[in-house]
Write a protein that holds these residues in place. Structure first.
Motif, PDB file in Angstrom:
ATOM      1  N   GLU A 192     -46.398  30.713   9.605  1.00  0.00           N
ATOM      2  CA  GLU A 192     -45.012  30.420   9.241  1.00  0.00           C
ATOM      3  C   GLU A 192     -44.925  29.999   7.779  1.00  0.00           C
ATOM      4  O   GLU A 192     -45.870  29.436   7.219  1.00  0.00           O
ATOM      5  CB  GLU A 192     -44.445  29.283  10.108  1.00  0.00           C
ATOM      6  N   SER A 193     -43.760  30.244   7.186  1.00  0.00           N
ATOM      7  CA  SER A 193     -43.478  29.789   5.831  1.00  0.00           C
ATOM      8  C   SER A 193     -41.982  29.631   5.680  1.00  0.00           C
ATOM      9  O   SER A 193     -41.201  30.081   6.530  1.00  0.00           O
ATOM     10  CB  SER A 193     -44.018  30.788   4.799  1.00  0.00           C
ATOM     11  N   GLY A 194     -41.573  28.985   4.585  1.00  0.00           N
ATOM     12  CA  GLY A 194     -40.160  28.862   4.282  1.00  0.00           C
ATOM     13  C   GLY A 194     -39.546  27.510   4.571  1.00  0.00           C
ATOM     14  O   GLY A 194     -38.370  27.282   4.285  1.00  0.00           O
ATOM     15  N   GLY A 195     -40.323  26.605   5.142  1.00  0.00           N
ATOM     16  CA  GLY A 195     -39.794  25.284   5.405  1.00  0.00           C
ATOM     17  C   GLY A 195     -39.617  24.491   4.123  1.00  0.00           C
ATOM     18  O   GLY A 195     -40.026  24.914   3.039  1.00  0.00           O
ATOM     19  N   GLY A 196     -38.982  23.326   4.251  1.00  0.00           N
ATOM     20  CA  GLY A 196     -38.773  22.486   3.085  1.00  0.00           C
ATOM     21  C   GLY A 196     -37.737  21.428   3.337  1.00  0.00           C
ATOM     22  O   GLY A 196     -37.347  21.171   4.481  1.00  0.00           O
ATOM     23  N   LEU A 197     -37.283  20.810   2.245  1.00  0.00           N
ATOM     24  CA  LEU A 197     -36.277  19.760   2.294  1.00  0.00           C
ATOM     25  C   LEU A 197     -34.943  20.341   1.845  1.00  0.00           C
ATOM     26  O   LEU A 197     -34.865  20.980   0.783  1.00  0.00           O
ATOM     27  CB  LEU A 197     -36.689  18.605   1.389  1.00  0.00           C
ATOM     28  N   VAL A 198     -33.900  20.110   2.614  1.00  0.00           N
ATOM     29  CA  VAL A 198     -32.574  20.629   2.287  1.00  0.00           C
ATOM     30  C   VAL A 198     -31.532  19.597   2.689  1.00  0.00           C
ATOM     31  O   VAL A 198     -31.747  18.814   3.627  1.00  0.00           O
ATOM     32  CB  VAL A 198     -32.330  21.978   2.997  1.00  0.00           C
ATOM     33  N   GLN A 199     -30.411  19.598   1.996  1.00  0.00           N
ATOM     34  CA  GLN A 199     -29.321  18.687   2.350  1.00  0.00           C
ATOM     35  C   GLN A 199     -28.542  19.227   3.532  1.00  0.00           C
ATOM     36  O   GLN A 199     -28.507  20.454   3.770  1.00  0.00           O
ATOM     37  CB  GLN A 199     -28.398  18.492   1.158  1.00  0.00           C
ATOM     38  N   ALA A 200     -27.907  18.336   4.250  1.00  0.00           N
ATOM     39  CA  ALA A 200     -27.069  18.744   5.362  1.00  0.00           C
ATOM     40  C   ALA A 200     -26.025  19.761   4.884  1.00  0.00           C
ATOM     41  O   ALA A 200     -25.452  19.602   3.805  1.00  0.00           O
ATOM     42  CB  ALA A 200     -26.387  17.529   5.980  1.00  0.00           C
ATOM     43  N   GLY A 201     -25.825  20.783   5.685  1.00  0.00           N
ATOM     44  CA  GLY A 201     -24.920  21.865   5.317  1.00  0.00           C
ATOM     45  C   GLY A 201     -25.591  23.019   4.596  1.00  0.00           C
ATOM     46  O   GLY A 201     -24.986  24.083   4.417  1.00  0.00           O
ATOM     47  N   GLY A 202     -26.831  22.818   4.206  1.00  0.00           N
ATOM     48  CA  GLY A 202     -27.569  23.857   3.483  1.00  0.00           C
ATOM     49  C   GLY A 202     -28.204  24.873   4.401  1.00  0.00           C
ATOM     50  O   GLY A 202     -28.016  24.848   5.634  1.00  0.00           O
ATOM     51  N   SER A 203     -28.985  25.760   3.788  1.00  0.00           N
ATOM     52  CA  SER A 203     -29.613  26.857   4.523  1.00  0.00           C
ATOM     53  C   SER A 203     -31.086  26.977   4.161  1.00  0.00           C
ATOM     54  O   SER A 203     -31.500  26.613   3.062  1.00  0.00           O
ATOM     55  CB  SER A 203     -28.921  28.187   4.203  1.00  0.00           C
ATOM     56  N   LEU A 204     -31.842  27.486   5.121  1.00  0.00           N
ATOM     57  CA  LEU A 204     -33.243  27.848   4.908  1.00  0.00           C
ATOM     58  C   LEU A 204     -33.521  29.111   5.698  1.00  0.00           C
ATOM     59  O   LEU A 204     -32.900  29.350   6.740  1.00  0.00           O
ATOM     60  CB  LEU A 204     -34.188  26.742   5.379  1.00  0.00           C
ATOM     61  N   ARG A 205     -34.493  29.872   5.221  1.00  0.00           N
ATOM     62  CA  ARG A 205     -34.942  31.048   5.955  1.00  0.00           C
ATOM     63  C   ARG A 205     -36.437  30.930   6.213  1.00  0.00           C
ATOM     64  O   ARG A 205     -37.234  30.896   5.280  1.00  0.00           O
ATOM     65  CB  ARG A 205     -34.670  32.318   5.154  1.00  0.00           C
ATOM     66  N   LEU A 206     -36.793  30.828   7.469  1.00  0.00           N
ATOM     67  CA  LEU A 206     -38.196  30.766   7.857  1.00  0.00           C
ATOM     68  C   LEU A 206     -38.723  32.175   8.118  1.00  0.00           C
ATOM     69  O   LEU A 206     -37.994  33.037   8.613  1.00  0.00           O
ATOM     70  CB  LEU A 206     -38.369  29.920   9.120  1.00  0.00           C
ATOM     71  N   SER A 207     -39.988  32.369   7.787  1.00  0.00           N
ATOM     72  CA  SER A 207     -40.666  33.632   8.064  1.00  0.00           C
ATOM     73  C   SER A 207     -41.910  33.366   8.887  1.00  0.00           C
ATOM     74  O   SER A 207     -42.533  32.303   8.761  1.00  0.00           O
ATOM     75  CB  SER A 207     -41.073  34.338   6.764  1.00  0.00           C
ATOM     76  N   CYS A 208     -42.272  34.325   9.706  1.00  0.00           N
ATOM     77  CA  CYS A 208     -43.487  34.234  10.510  1.00  0.00           C
ATOM     78  C   CYS A 208     -44.189  35.582  10.411  1.00  0.00           C
ATOM     79  O   CYS A 208     -43.698  36.582  10.937  1.00  0.00           O
ATOM     80  CB  CYS A 208     -43.149  33.904  11.950  1.00  0.00           C
ATOM     81  N   ALA A 209     -45.323  35.589   9.735  1.00  0.00           N
ATOM     82  CA  ALA A 209     -46.078  36.827   9.531  1.00  0.00           C
ATOM     83  C   ALA A 209     -47.211  36.906  10.537  1.00  0.00           C
ATOM     84  O   ALA A 209     -48.005  35.963  10.667  1.00  0.00           O
ATOM     85  CB  ALA A 209     -46.624  36.888   8.112  1.00  0.00           C
ATOM     86  N   ALA A 210     -47.290  38.017  11.228  1.00  0.00           N
ATOM     87  CA  ALA A 210     -48.341  38.229  12.215  1.00  0.00           C
ATOM     88  C   ALA A 210     -49.437  39.112  11.623  1.00  0.00           C
ATOM     89  O   ALA A 210     -49.148  40.059  10.891  1.00  0.00           O
ATOM     90  CB  ALA A 210     -47.763  38.884  13.460  1.00  0.00           C
ATOM     91  N   SER A 211     -50.659  38.805  11.949  1.00  0.00           N
ATOM     92  CA  SER A 211     -51.782  39.611  11.493  1.00  0.00           C
ATOM     93  C   SER A 211     -52.843  39.651  12.575  1.00  0.00           C
ATOM     94  O   SER A 211     -52.817  38.864  13.521  1.00  0.00           O
ATOM     95  CB  SER A 211     -52.378  39.041  10.202  1.00  0.00           C
ATOM     96  N   GLY A 212     -53.766  40.583  12.445  1.00  0.00           N
ATOM     97  CA  GLY A 212     -54.871  40.660  13.387  1.00  0.00           C
ATOM     98  C   GLY A 212     -54.594  41.569  14.558  1.00  0.00           C
ATOM     99  O   GLY A 212     -55.502  42.169  15.107  1.00  0.00           O
TER     100      GLY A 212
END
Length: 123
Positions: free
Chosen positions: A6-26
């Protein structure tokens, strides 16, 4: 052996947006359901969203319905979670996982898990 990152997490203010990604391999998970789950401090891991293998079926927890969108790109072996209108109660470690089913909301159906990414929403 499959792996999810997984990637894309972080700190954001209420009302904001984030986009998480999950890359599969193997290995290829294109026929599998993919899901996002989260675990807040002191709480049990809970279901957030799931998408079917070909991406035609999605299902959301009531707490995120209308704010979060799950999608997948099988050509890239990646699943996304677009999170809008974030609230402090969305603060948690977010995990992606895969299940050998069309789709599922049950944690016990998922057999491969990522390490998680932290999402923190400040008020």
């Amino acid at each position: 052996q499959g792996q999810l990152v997984e990637s894309g997490g972080g700190l954001v203010q209420a009302g904001g947006s984030l986009r998480l990604s999950c890359a599969a391999s193997g290995q290829t998970f294109s026929r599998n359901a993919m899901g996002w789950f989260r675990q807040a401090p002191g709480k049990e891991r809970e279901f957030v969203a799931t998408v079917s293998g070909i991406g035609d079926t999605t299902y959301y927890a009531d707490s995120v319905k209308g704010r979060f969108t799950i999608s997948r790109d099988n050509a890239k072996n990646t699943v996304y979670l677009q999170m809008n209108s974030l609230k402090p109660e969305d603060t948690a470690v977010y995990y992606c996982a895969t299940a050998p089913l069309i789709w599922s909301t049950r944690i016990r159906d998922y057999d491969y898990w990522g390490q998680g990414t932290q999402v923190t929403v400040s008020s």
